[in-house]
Motif scaffolding. Structure first.
Motif, PDB file in Angstrom:
ATOM      1  N   ILE A  50       0.839  -1.206   0.000  1.00 57.44           N
ATOM      2  CA  ILE A  50       0.000   0.000   0.000  1.00 57.44           C
ATOM      3  C   ILE A  50       0.872   1.253   0.000  1.00 57.44           C
ATOM      4  N   LEU A  51       1.927   1.223   0.809  1.00 56.79           N
ATOM      5  CA  LEU A  51       2.790   2.398   0.911  1.00 56.79           C
ATOM      6  C   LEU A  51       3.546   2.645  -0.393  1.00 56.79           C
ATOM      7  N   SER A  52       4.070   1.587  -1.003  1.00 60.54           N
ATOM      8  CA  SER A  52       4.837   1.747  -2.241  1.00 60.54           C
ATOM      9  C   SER A  52       3.955   2.202  -3.400  1.00 60.54           C
ATOM     10  N   ASN A  53       2.667   1.858  -3.363  1.00 60.08           N
ATOM     11  CA  ASN A  53       1.758   2.273  -4.438  1.00 60.08           C
ATOM     12  C   ASN A  53       1.500   3.775  -4.447  1.00 60.08           C
ATOM     13  N   ARG A  54       1.892   4.468  -3.374  1.00 62.07           N
ATOM     14  CA  ARG A  54       1.750   5.927  -3.342  1.00 62.07           C
ATOM     15  C   ARG A  54       2.958   6.624  -3.962  1.00 62.07           C
ATOM     16  N   LEU A  55       3.957   5.846  -4.329  1.00 57.21           N
ATOM     17  CA  LEU A  55       5.157   6.395  -4.962  1.00 57.21           C
ATOM     18  C   LEU A  55       5.008   6.382  -6.476  1.00 57.21           C
ATOM     19  N   PRO A  56       5.835   7.146  -7.182  1.00 58.02           N
ATOM     20  CA  PRO A  56       5.871   7.018  -8.649  1.00 58.02           C
ATOM     21  C   PRO A  56       6.162   5.572  -9.046  1.00 58.02           C
ATOM     22  N   GLU A  57       5.571   5.144 -10.147  1.00 59.25           N
ATOM     23  CA  GLU A  57       5.652   3.735 -10.534  1.00 59.25           C
ATOM     24  C   GLU A  57       7.093   3.248 -10.685  1.00 59.25           C
ATOM     25  N   ALA A  58       7.992   4.108 -11.139  1.00 64.00           N
ATOM     26  CA  ALA A  58       9.377   3.696 -11.359  1.00 64.00           C
ATOM     27  C   ALA A  58      10.105   3.382 -10.053  1.00 64.00           C
ATOM     28  N   GLN A  59       9.592   3.887  -8.926  1.00 68.27           N
ATOM     29  CA  GLN A  59      10.274   3.706  -7.646  1.00 68.27           C
ATOM     30  C   GLN A  59       9.640   2.626  -6.777  1.00 68.27           C
TER      31      GLN A  59
END
Length: 250
Positions: A37-46
């Motif tokens: 959930i947390l990573s999905n709030r980042l830009p897709e490349a990151q």
């Protein structure tokens, strides 16, 4: 070396290893959902890199904690008494982690419920989560889940090699599952709310456990599995309805 060879040919050791691997994977689901959930709030490349960093940090923490098993065992001893209830350092870690998880799940639910334009109007501008902030939050939860995981492992077997192998295997499994789970959550908004609700329940469970009211994890995971099953049926029903609408439109 002789002790390792003895473990390798001992059926009881293999049974303990399989049981512990399964237990570590189940206990790691909470951590994996949070990271996804947390990573999905980042830009897709990151996203993929952040997921790998989070899980590798969890692996490092658990291996370091395993190397200090004697110290980990002391975390369960009573550190002080308040209102006639004894609290250990493990209890305090669980309470702090539970409070953080409740706060984080509640704030994420709020951001998903309130429209973006309202959030912008209230805050002045939308706050973009950075990789450093995401990793920092992942580390906080990694500490909580790692302590709980290692204490569980110590209670299930006394052989350190079995614990090390179980932890490594469970993290490797989660590394392979992280990206598919994150993509699935990102493609299905209703799953995001369900996952955040899971995190909220897990946070409350950690707080209750820290105060001495132990809730069997089997009940929690059974409820989560049933909710996921119901939501999957709803998703299939929605897809079938969309197909019927599309066929009638043609």
């Amino acid at each position: 070396m002789d002790s390792l060879l003895a473990l390798a040919v001992d059926p009881a050791a293999w049974a303990a290893l399989v049981t512990l691997v399964v237990m570590e994977i189940v206990l790691g689901i909470d951590n994996l959902i949070f990271i996804s959930i947390l990573s999905n709030r980042l830009p897709e490349a990151q996203r993929a890199r952040t997921q790998r960093i989070g899980l590798l940090l969890a692996l490092v923490m658990r291996l370091l904690l395993l190397s200090t098993v004697a110290w980990i065992a002391k975390l369960t001893t009573v550190a002080f008494t308040l209102f006639e209830h004894g609290f250990s350092w493990r209890d305090l870690i669980l309470i702090a982690g539970g409070l953080f998880l409740v706060w984080k799940a509640t704030s994420e639910i709020r951001e998903h419920v309130i429209p973006d334009d309202e959030l912008t109007a209230k805050a002045g501008s939308t706050v973009q989560l950075t990789v450093a902030a995401a990793i920092g939050q992942i580390i906080v939860l990694d500490i909580v889940f790692s302590v709980d995981s290692i204490i569980t492992a110590v209670g299930m077997t006394e052989h350190l090699p079995i614990m090390f192998i179980a932890v490594i295997v469970s993290i490797l499994v989660m590394l392979f599952a992280a990206q598919p789970l994150a993509r699935f959550i990102d493609r299905n908004p209703t799953i995001v709310m369900l996952a955040l609700s899971f995190l909220l329940v897990i946070g409350m469970t950690l707080i209750a456990d820290g105060f001495g009211s132990h809730v069997p994890k089997a009940y929690i995971y059974a409820a989560m599995a049933f909710s996921a099953f119901v939501e999957s049926m709803n998703m299939l029903a929605r897809r079938a309805k969309l197909k019927r609408v599309a066929s009638h439109a043609e």
